[in-house]
Write an enzyme that holds these catalytic residues in place. Structure first.
Site, mmCIF file in Angstrom:
data_model
loop_
_atom_site.group_PDB
_atom_site.id
_atom_site.type_symbol
_atom_site.label_atom_id
_atom_site.label_comp_id
_atom_site.label_asym_id
_atom_site.label_seq_id
_atom_site.Cartn_x
_atom_site.Cartn_y
_atom_site.Cartn_z
ATOM 1 N N LYS A 66 75.244 23.147 76.484
ATOM 2 C CA LYS A 66 74.597 22.160 75.667
ATOM 3 C C LYS A 66 73.122 22.360 75.186
ATOM 4 O O LYS A 66 72.553 21.623 74.606
ATOM 5 C CB LYS A 66 74.492 20.914 76.307
ATOM 6 N N ASP A 105 83.333 9.868 76.512
ATOM 7 C CA ASP A 105 83.721 11.133 75.966
ATOM 8 C C ASP A 105 84.596 10.854 74.602
ATOM 9 O O ASP A 105 84.552 11.501 73.818
ATOM 10 C CB ASP A 105 84.227 12.222 76.895
ATOM 11 N N ASP A 145 78.879 14.424 71.163
ATOM 12 C CA ASP A 145 77.951 14.792 72.315
ATOM 13 C C ASP A 145 76.513 14.425 71.885
ATOM 14 O O ASP A 145 75.860 15.218 71.003
ATOM 15 C CB ASP A 145 78.243 16.248 72.812
ATOM 16 N N ILE A 146 76.041 13.460 72.615
ATOM 17 C CA ILE A 146 74.497 12.836 72.218
ATOM 18 C C ILE A 146 73.253 13.929 72.628
ATOM 19 O O ILE A 146 72.655 14.561 71.583
ATOM 20 C CB ILE A 146 74.306 11.554 72.503
ATOM 21 N N ASN A 205 82.861 2.884 81.945
ATOM 22 C CA ASN A 205 82.670 3.460 83.161
ATOM 23 C C ASN A 205 81.769 2.743 84.112
ATOM 24 O O ASN A 205 81.446 1.650 83.804
ATOM 25 C CB ASN A 205 82.211 5.208 82.861
HETATM 26 O O1 PMT Z 1 73.772 4.554 86.234
HETATM 27 P P1 PMT Z 1 73.850 4.847 87.440
HETATM 28 O O2 PMT Z 1 74.887 3.713 88.216
HETATM 29 O O3 PMT Z 1 72.493 4.647 88.258
HETATM 30 O O4 PMT Z 1 74.392 6.186 87.611
HETATM 31 C C1 PMT Z 1 73.649 7.412 87.347
HETATM 32 C C2 PMT Z 1 74.646 8.309 86.798
HETATM 33 C C3 PMT Z 1 75.630 8.880 87.701
HETATM 34 C C4 PMT Z 1 75.473 7.836 85.454
HETATM 35 C C5 PMT Z 1 73.757 9.444 86.176
HETATM 36 O O5 PMT Z 1 72.990 9.938 87.241
HETATM 37 C C6 PMT Z 1 74.280 10.408 85.329
HETATM 38 O O6 PMT Z 1 74.780 11.439 86.148
HETATM 39 N N1 PMT Z 1 74.790 10.660 84.379
HETATM 40 C C7 PMT Z 1 75.521 11.678 83.392
HETATM 41 C C8 PMT Z 1 77.002 11.005 83.713
HETATM 42 C C9 PMT Z 1 77.726 11.916 82.607
HETATM 43 O O7 PMT Z 1 78.420 11.349 81.729
HETATM 44 O O8 PMT Z 1 77.881 13.173 82.683
HETATM 45 P P2 PMT Z 1 78.600 14.387 81.873
HETATM 46 O O9 PMT Z 1 78.810 15.430 82.741
HETATM 47 O O10 PMT Z 1 79.883 13.760 81.418
HETATM 48 O O11 PMT Z 1 77.758 14.815 80.797
HETATM 49 C C10 PMT Z 1 76.746 15.565 80.902
HETATM 50 C C11 PMT Z 1 75.564 15.177 79.927
HETATM 51 O O12 PMT Z 1 76.114 15.129 78.636
HETATM 52 C C12 PMT Z 1 74.890 13.910 80.323
HETATM 53 O O13 PMT Z 1 73.511 14.147 80.341
HETATM 54 C C13 PMT Z 1 75.367 12.877 79.331
HETATM 55 O O14 PMT Z 1 74.285 11.920 79.095
HETATM 56 C C14 PMT Z 1 75.473 13.882 78.413
HETATM 57 N N2 PMT Z 1 76.596 13.339 77.228
HETATM 58 C C15 PMT Z 1 77.911 13.192 77.780
HETATM 59 C C16 PMT Z 1 78.750 12.945 76.752
HETATM 60 C C17 PMT Z 1 78.499 12.618 75.587
HETATM 61 N N3 PMT Z 1 79.515 12.271 74.483
HETATM 62 N N4 PMT Z 1 77.202 12.789 75.152
HETATM 63 C C18 PMT Z 1 76.199 12.899 76.040
HETATM 64 O O15 PMT Z 1 75.119 13.047 75.681
#
Ligand code: PMT
Length: 420
Positions: A358, A295, A323-324, A226
């Site tokens: 979560k 994901d 999901d970490i 991404n």
């Molecule tokens: O890196 P930059 O260009 O500065 O951009 C920053 C950002 C937009 C990436 C950052 O601010 C951000 O929003 N990160 C989370 C992005 C994301 O994957 O969001 P999510 O809604 O899909 O996930 C929710 C949370 O679960 C996040 O904290 C993510 O790190 C975590 N996660 C998601 C999937 C997974 N398999 N494991 C996780 O730990």
């Protein structure tokens, strides 16, 4: 605590400031002045090349000390000779460091006063490279710099931008203010950093932060990923360190220089990120998941490059990645866990559902898409958490640089952490 309580942590520090011959030498005059203002005693050592760009008299006037530039000079040796200077130094900072001086240092030369002092001094050593961008990207220069890093030298920069020669790229000397900030940061104790940052309550705590994207291999040359640049996670790491925390940054592949003073664990895939998160979390106090973790990953990683074949379509079987942040929150119940929610619609609704699903302590709701958040220098977010009565609370942070945002978010996160 307020920023006025800033401690001049370079107070009384003996700094040998090495100046080599590049156009950025003029910036070293300001650097000398700022270091002196921060309380340091500075002795400038100039290479022969530096004389073409700046005079010893400038440095003498700014530091109040005579300038050293000759190795084989009976008078100088009778005063403060090269061995005394090497012993006197608490820090050696070379700014600007040209490709030539880097090459001589990397190969252990002792053919002038500066290189000889560097070999003879046990003090921590810092290098602020300054050269044309093509020279800085030359593999020989990079290998020399990396060699110095393996011997314990710390790199300050270089910066990106317009160069004196008209080129644009990486190779500019860091601004003197930034160099002083980095030196203050890397030489001060957690309590001093906390006092200077104005963010309280985190001194000495271990903060683990994930940043950047993950890459999920498809075959030896392709991957799913991404647009995350890592800027948000790296800004959080720098701000947490500046607030006095001990910081581990688990980083996916990004093009950023790690902030000074923090431990970086580089990973590529989500599974590697989870392994690193598990091993770093056992003694951590706060876990912040700013990474954009894929994901899904391809069910099979092809051993050889996948061929196009004759079909006009192809399909890919994907499996869910772990999901970490949810795994870490589940396995380490006492760890304070903060997630980010990247949403293209129903921002607060989706973010608050991720907060509870979560089992996080707080979540940063992040409107993404259409040029927002991913790979941007600025962002606006809303922080969500549940209070003691399980009522959802929120605080909006307006559009600002990710560095400013990181400081404000950490202030709020640490304040809430202390109420737990
Ligand atoms: O890196 P930059 O260009 O500065 O951009 C920053 C950002 C937009 C990436 C950052 O601010 C951000 O929003 N990160 C989370 C992005 C994301 O994957 O969001 P999510 O809604 O899909 O996930 C929710 C949370 O679960 C996040 O904290 C993510 O790190 C975590 N996660 C998601 C999937 C997974 N398999 N494991 C996780 O730990």
């Amino acid at each position: 605590m307020s920023a006025q309580t800033a401690l001049p942590t370079l107070q009384g520090k003996h700094i040998v400031l090495g100046v080599s011959g590049g156009i950025a030498a003029y910036k070293s005059a300001l650097l000398a002045r700022l270091l002196k203002k921060a309380g340091a005693d500075i002795k400038v050592v100039m290479t022969q090349g530096a004389h073409a760009f700046i005079t010893p008299l400038t440095f003498q006037a700014l530091t109040g000390n005579s300038v050293h530039d000759t190795l084989l000079d009976a008078d100088a040796e009778a005063g403060m000779g090269h061995i005394e200077l090497a012993r006197w130094a608490d820090l050696v900072v070379i700014a600007p460091a040209t490709a030539n001086v880097i090459a001589r240092l990397a190969n252990g030369h002792a053919d002038d006063l500066l290189t000889t002092i560097c070999l003879a001094s046990p003090a921590p050593k810092y290098l602020a490279p300054a050269m044309n961008q093509q020279m800085w990207s030359n593999p020989i220069v990079r290998a020399n710099t990396e060699r110095l890093e393996t011997f314990g030298w710390s790199l300050l920069g270089p910066d990106d931008g317009e160069q004196a020669c008209g080129d644009v790229g990486s190779g500019r000397m860091l601004e003197p203010e930034t160099i002083v900030e980095r030196l203050l940061s890397s030489t001060s104790s957690p309590a001093e950093r906390a006092s200077r940052s104005g963010i309280s309550g985190i001194s000495g705590k271990k903060v683990v932060i994930t940043a950047g994207p993950t890459r999920e291999a498809l075959d030896p040359v392709r991957y799913l990923s991404n647009y995350s640049s890592g800027k948000m996670g790296y800004a959080l790491a720098a701000a947490a360190y500046a607030a006095g925390a001990s910081v581990t940054l688990i980083s996916g592949p990004v093009q950023l220089e790690p902030p000074t003073g923090i431990t970086v664990v580089n990973v590529t895939s989500a599974e590697q990120m989870l392994d690193a998160a598990r091993s770093e979390s056992s003694d951590a106090d706060i876990f912040i998941a700013a990474a954009a973790v894929a994901d899904f990953r391809p069910q099979q990683v092809a051993e050889h490059k996948i061929k196009k074949g004759g079909d006009s379509t192809a399909s890919l079987e994907l499996v869910k990645n772990p999901d970490i942040v949810a795994t870490i929150a589940g396995e380490y119940a006492s760890l304070f866990c903060v997630g980010f929610a990247a949403e293209t619609q129903s921002l607060l609704e989706n973010a608050s559902s991720k907060l509870t699903r979560k089992k996080l302590d707080m979540i940063v709701a992040n409107q993404v898409g259409e040029g927002l958040a991913f790979d941007q220098d600025s962002n606006a977010v809303t922080l969500l958490w549940q209070d003691a009565q399980q009522t959802l609370q929120q605080r909006a942070f307006p559009m600002q640089s990710k560095h400013q945002l990181a400081r404000q978010l950490l202030d709020a996160i640490f304040a809430h952490y202390q109420t737990q």
